[in-house]
Design an enzyme around this catalytic site. Structure first.
Site, PDB file in Angstrom:
ATOM      1  N   VAL A  11     -26.946  25.765  13.812  1.00  0.00           N
ATOM      2  CA  VAL A  11     -25.687  26.368  13.357  1.00  0.00           C
ATOM      3  C   VAL A  11     -24.540  25.951  14.279  1.00  0.00           C
ATOM      4  CG1 VAL A  11     -24.473  28.540  12.904  1.00  0.00           C
ATOM      5  CG2 VAL A  11     -26.889  28.331  12.316  1.00  0.00           C
ATOM      6  N   ALA A  30      -5.558  29.001   9.609  1.00  0.00           N
ATOM      7  CA  ALA A  30      -5.581  29.850  10.807  1.00  0.00           C
ATOM      8  C   ALA A  30      -4.192  29.972  11.426  1.00  0.00           C
ATOM      9  CB  ALA A  30      -6.544  29.264  11.826  1.00  0.00           C
ATOM     10  N   LYS A  99     -27.926  38.852  13.754  1.00  0.00           N
ATOM     11  CA  LYS A  99     -28.211  40.100  13.018  1.00  0.00           C
ATOM     12  C   LYS A  99     -29.090  41.059  13.801  1.00  0.00           C
ATOM     13  CE  LYS A  99     -31.069  36.659  11.569  1.00  0.00           C
ATOM     14  NZ  LYS A  99     -31.285  35.492  10.793  1.00  0.00           N
ATOM     15  N   VAL A 124     -25.078  38.275   8.041  1.00  0.00           N
ATOM     16  CA  VAL A 124     -25.768  38.700   6.814  1.00  0.00           C
ATOM     17  C   VAL A 124     -25.535  37.665   5.718  1.00  0.00           C
ATOM     18  CG1 VAL A 124     -25.978  40.493   5.053  1.00  0.00           C
ATOM     19  CG2 VAL A 124     -25.404  41.132   7.398  1.00  0.00           C
ATOM     20  N   GLU A 182     -37.398  32.185  10.390  1.00  0.00           N
ATOM     21  CA  GLU A 182     -37.162  32.621  11.764  1.00  0.00           C
ATOM     22  C   GLU A 182     -38.225  31.990  12.669  1.00  0.00           C
ATOM     23  OE1 GLU A 182     -34.525  34.698  12.680  1.00  0.00           O
ATOM     24  OE2 GLU A 182     -34.003  34.224  10.623  1.00  0.00           O
ATOM     25  N   ASP A 193     -36.211  40.773   9.286  1.00  0.00           N
ATOM     26  CA  ASP A 193     -34.920  40.081   9.193  1.00  0.00           C
ATOM     27  C   ASP A 193     -34.041  40.718   8.111  1.00  0.00           C
ATOM     28  OD1 ASP A 193     -33.238  37.467   9.560  1.00  0.00           O
ATOM     29  OD2 ASP A 193     -33.636  37.576   7.421  1.00  0.00           O
ATOM     30  N   LYS A 197     -30.331  42.913   8.407  1.00  0.00           N
ATOM     31  CA  LYS A 197     -29.138  42.640   7.602  1.00  0.00           C
ATOM     32  C   LYS A 197     -28.722  43.876   6.813  1.00  0.00           C
ATOM     33  CE  LYS A 197     -30.459  37.763   7.317  1.00  0.00           C
ATOM     34  NZ  LYS A 197     -31.321  36.822   6.602  1.00  0.00           N
ATOM     35  N   GLY A 294     -29.125  28.224   6.800  1.00  0.00           N
ATOM     36  CA  GLY A 294     -28.829  26.788   6.870  1.00  0.00           C
ATOM     37  C   GLY A 294     -27.585  26.578   7.734  1.00  0.00           C
TER      38      GLY A 294
HETATM   39  N1  HSE Z   1     -34.874  33.520   8.195  1.00  0.00           N
HETATM   40  C1  HSE Z   1     -33.673  33.855   7.537  1.00  0.00           C
HETATM   41  C2  HSE Z   1     -33.909  33.664   6.049  1.00  0.00           C
HETATM   42  C3  HSE Z   1     -32.560  32.978   8.041  1.00  0.00           C
HETATM   43  O1  HSE Z   1     -34.918  33.093   5.660  1.00  0.00           O
HETATM   44  O2  HSE Z   1     -33.076  34.086   5.259  1.00  0.00           O
HETATM   45  C4  HSE Z   1     -31.181  33.506   7.790  1.00  0.00           C
HETATM   46  O3  HSE Z   1     -30.951  34.740   8.397  1.00  0.00           O
END
Ligand code: HSE
Length: 417
Positions: A11, A30, A99, A124, A182, A193, A197, A294
């Protein structure tokens, strides 16, 4: 704005590249240029495809007075919390995609930050702007219910099992290979996960202060081919859902797999995509769909926070502070390209189809499929074309309409691919 990035992985690299590639449009929105100045990584030895100075100690970014904003992309809870507190202690603005950090410490961070902005759009559902939607766009509403497909890895596995008969383990491996999972897959398939979120969304929607241990969390590990067969037979899909629901003065928060009728929009959110339905008391149901993970999609959300922070003195109505995309112009209607469906009612005589095909060919329109429905003395020709120019279709329609063998004005409908 000059930023330091803590954690320059997938990222972080996308954030740097997009800030450089889309520099002008971002600056226009901006009101100033957003410059990635320094990055912090655990290992300087690792090869990284990123055009920014890298350091292995966080202090070199935190103590740099020229850096006014820190982007935290390191993941994990405890260490990230320390970095966040130090950032705010140094009066720097904070943007985080973390998150897990927010699932545990969002209220403390809000308290510590005071007036210092913290952006967390990327925490999220990756690229879907659900944080801004809940915080701003739907601000007039009591939120009645949120139902979300918040974990791309689980959604990928369940979609593959349902449509491709692929077993659970293979589908998980594929999701890992695609880079969505993850580091520890239990966070995905165990629903953790998604719970992180959901807790963030629940704070925005209801102000609820709950931690992961407080809520119902069931993952997808018990879903077998039996449940898939049941879903197929009775017209359901199976999705890992995060549900936040208000009833009177109570809010219910839960993560679990659920059967959803095929007609529901959430049922159509497949593969690694995320989808979130939010029901407000004024607006009714709204739907959000997009890439939940991604590098580039998540970076898109990170940068939206940077833009919002940069603009904090007030955003102009249309969202940009100086002209941008100056080379853009409105395409003339004639130059639009599409695929087309055409219908012509014709006399059922020798050579009619040849006349139609000749006109299409002369107008540089290629036929994709063709169906003829016969009546008593006439016939309907229904056809679709490959991509063609609008002006050519218009000419062809006119010419077709003038053919003596065409009995009524031909109909054209555009096909959206
Ligand atoms: N492991 C998470 C997913 C990545 O599969 O959505 C994004 O938070």
């Amino acid at each position: 704005m000059r930023i330091g990035i803590v954690g320059v992985g997938v990222v972080g690299s996308s954030v740097v590249r997009i800030l450089q590639q889309n520099k002008e449009v971002i600056a226009a929105r901006a009101g100033e240029e957003i410059i990635p100045v320094k990055g912090v990584v655990r290992s300087l030895g690792k090869q990284r495809n990123v055009d920014i100075s890298l350091y292995s100690d966080i202090e070199s970014v935190l103590n740099d007075d020229s850096i006014d904003t820190i982007v935290e992309l390191m993941g994990g809870v405890d260490e990230a919390f320390i970095v966040a507190k130090k950032t705010l202690g140094a009066k720097k603005r904070l943007v985080t995609a973390n998150k897990a950090l927010l699932a545990y410490h969002r209220y403390e961070l809000q308290e510590i930050a005071g007036e210092i902005p913290i952006g967390f759009e990327a925490s999220v559902a990756g690229g879907i702007p659900i944080i801004k939607a809940l915080r701003d766009g739907l601000g007039a509403n009591h939120i009645l219910e949120i139902s979300g497909i918040l974990n791309g890895t689980c959604n990928y596995i369940l979609t593959k099992m349902l449509y491709e008969n692929i077993d659970y383990a293979t589908a998980l491996q594929e999701a890992q290979h695609l880079g969505y999972a993850e580091a520890d897959p239990v966070f995905d398939v165990g629903g953790i996960d998604a719970a992180h979120k959901l807790l963030i969304l629940a704070s925005l929607a209801y102000g609820i202060d709950a931690k992961p241990d407080d809520i119902l969390i069931e993952g997808i590990t018990k879903i077998s081919n039996d449940e898939i067969a049941f879903a197929r037979e009775f017209g359901y899909s199976i999705k890992l859902l995060g549900i936040a629901k208000r009833q009177n003065n109570q809010v219910e928060l839960r993560i679990h797999p659920a059967f959803i009728k095929n007609a529901e929009m959430l049922s159509r959110v497949d593969g690694v995509m995320n989808g979130i339905s939010v029901v407000g008391d004024c607006v009714g149901e709204t739907m959000f769909y997009g890439a939940g993970a991604g590098g580039d999609a998540t970076a898109s959300a990170v940068i939206s926070d940077l833009i919002e922070i940069a603009r904090s003195k007030g955003a102009p109505m249309l969202g940009f502070k100086k002209p941008f995309e100056s080379g853009l112009y409105l395409r003339s209607q004639e130059e639009i390209q599409s695929r087309y469906y055409l219908k012509a009612e014709v006399a059922d005589k020798t050579g009619v189809l040849a006349q139609i095909a000749k006109i299409l060919s002369e107008e540089d329109i290629s036929i994709n499929s063709l169906l003829q429905q016969n009546g008593m003395n006439d016939a309907k020709i229904l056809l679709s074309t490959h991509y063609a120019l609008e002006k050519n279709i218009k000419c062809a329609l006119k010419r077709l309409g003038e053919l003596p063998v065409v009995l009524s004005e031909p109909l054209m409908i555009r096909i959206k691919d």
